[in-house]
Design a protein around this motif. Structure first.
Motif, PDB file in Angstrom:
ATOM      1  N   ILE A  16      57.534 170.273  73.279  1.00  0.00           N
ATOM      2  CA  ILE A  16      58.939 170.217  72.881  1.00  0.00           C
ATOM      3  C   ILE A  16      59.706 169.266  73.800  1.00  0.00           C
ATOM      4  O   ILE A  16      60.511 168.448  73.333  1.00  0.00           O
ATOM      5  N   ASP A  17      59.435 169.338  75.100  1.00  0.00           N
ATOM      6  CA  ASP A  17      60.063 168.417  76.054  1.00  0.00           C
ATOM      7  C   ASP A  17      59.779 166.969  75.671  1.00  0.00           C
ATOM      8  O   ASP A  17      60.665 166.115  75.705  1.00  0.00           O
ATOM      9  N   CYS A  20      61.720 165.930  72.576  1.00  0.00           N
ATOM     10  CA  CYS A  20      63.129 165.724  72.929  1.00  0.00           C
ATOM     11  C   CYS A  20      63.313 164.416  73.684  1.00  0.00           C
ATOM     12  O   CYS A  20      64.290 163.694  73.448  1.00  0.00           O
ATOM     13  N   GLU A  25      65.082 165.876  69.250  1.00  0.00           N
ATOM     14  CA  GLU A  25      65.638 167.227  69.408  1.00  0.00           C
ATOM     15  C   GLU A  25      66.146 167.819  68.092  1.00  0.00           C
ATOM     16  O   GLU A  25      65.946 168.998  67.812  1.00  0.00           O
ATOM     17  N   ARG A  26      66.778 166.999  67.272  1.00  0.00           N
ATOM     18  CA  ARG A  26      67.334 167.501  66.003  1.00  0.00           C
ATOM     19  C   ARG A  26      66.291 167.577  64.880  1.00  0.00           C
ATOM     20  O   ARG A  26      66.611 167.904  63.748  1.00  0.00           O
ATOM     21  N   TYR A  61      66.492 175.115  77.940  1.00  0.00           N
ATOM     22  CA  TYR A  61      67.412 174.480  77.003  1.00  0.00           C
ATOM     23  C   TYR A  61      68.636 175.362  76.801  1.00  0.00           C
ATOM     24  O   TYR A  61      68.594 176.570  77.004  1.00  0.00           O
ATOM     25  N   GLN A  65      70.803 174.320  71.657  1.00  0.00           N
ATOM     26  CA  GLN A  65      69.550 173.613  71.383  1.00  0.00           C
ATOM     27  C   GLN A  65      68.501 174.567  70.834  1.00  0.00           C
ATOM     28  O   GLN A  65      67.799 174.242  69.863  1.00  0.00           O
ATOM     29  N   PHE A  69      66.330 174.612  67.312  1.00  0.00           N
ATOM     30  CA  PHE A  69      64.877 174.696  67.155  1.00  0.00           C
ATOM     31  C   PHE A  69      64.489 175.882  66.271  1.00  0.00           C
ATOM     32  O   PHE A  69      63.592 175.783  65.434  1.00  0.00           O
ATOM     33  N   ASN A  73      68.252 173.346  62.919  1.00  0.00           N
ATOM     34  CA  ASN A  73      67.830 172.019  62.460  1.00  0.00           C
ATOM     35  C   ASN A  73      67.326 172.081  61.020  1.00  0.00           C
ATOM     36  O   ASN A  73      67.603 171.189  60.219  1.00  0.00           O
TER      37      ASN A  73
END
Length: 84
Positions: A16-17, A20, A25-26, A61, A65, A69, A73
């Protein structure tokens, strides 16, 4: 093929990092069907344990955010394609 339990939630957070960092991220969204995987991460063996992932994400996060997730989104995307 990973051995059952050899992948961790921390491993998922690394992915995930990375997404992003690439500006995605979106575009991150979680499903709950576990379709197409041979092994599950330790602590995330079934959809009922999703809160384990959420709790860890909140350490890295913001709530906004993590809501993105978890569901935001996806709902934003569905709303946007419905406008076409």
């Amino acid at each position: 093929m990973a051995k059952p339990g050899s992948v961790t939630i921390a491993d998922l957070i690394c992915h995930i990092d990375h997404l992003c960092a690439l500006g995605g991220e979106r575009h991150i969204g979680f499903g709950s069907d576990f379709d197409g995987i041979d092994a599950t991460p330790a602590g995330l063996e079934h959809a009922g344990q999703t809160q384990n992932l959420i709790n860890e994400l909140l350490k890295h996060y913001s709530e906004e955010q993590v809501r993105g997730f978890a569901y935001g989104n996806f709902t934003r995307y569905v709303s946007e394609i419905g406008k076409d």
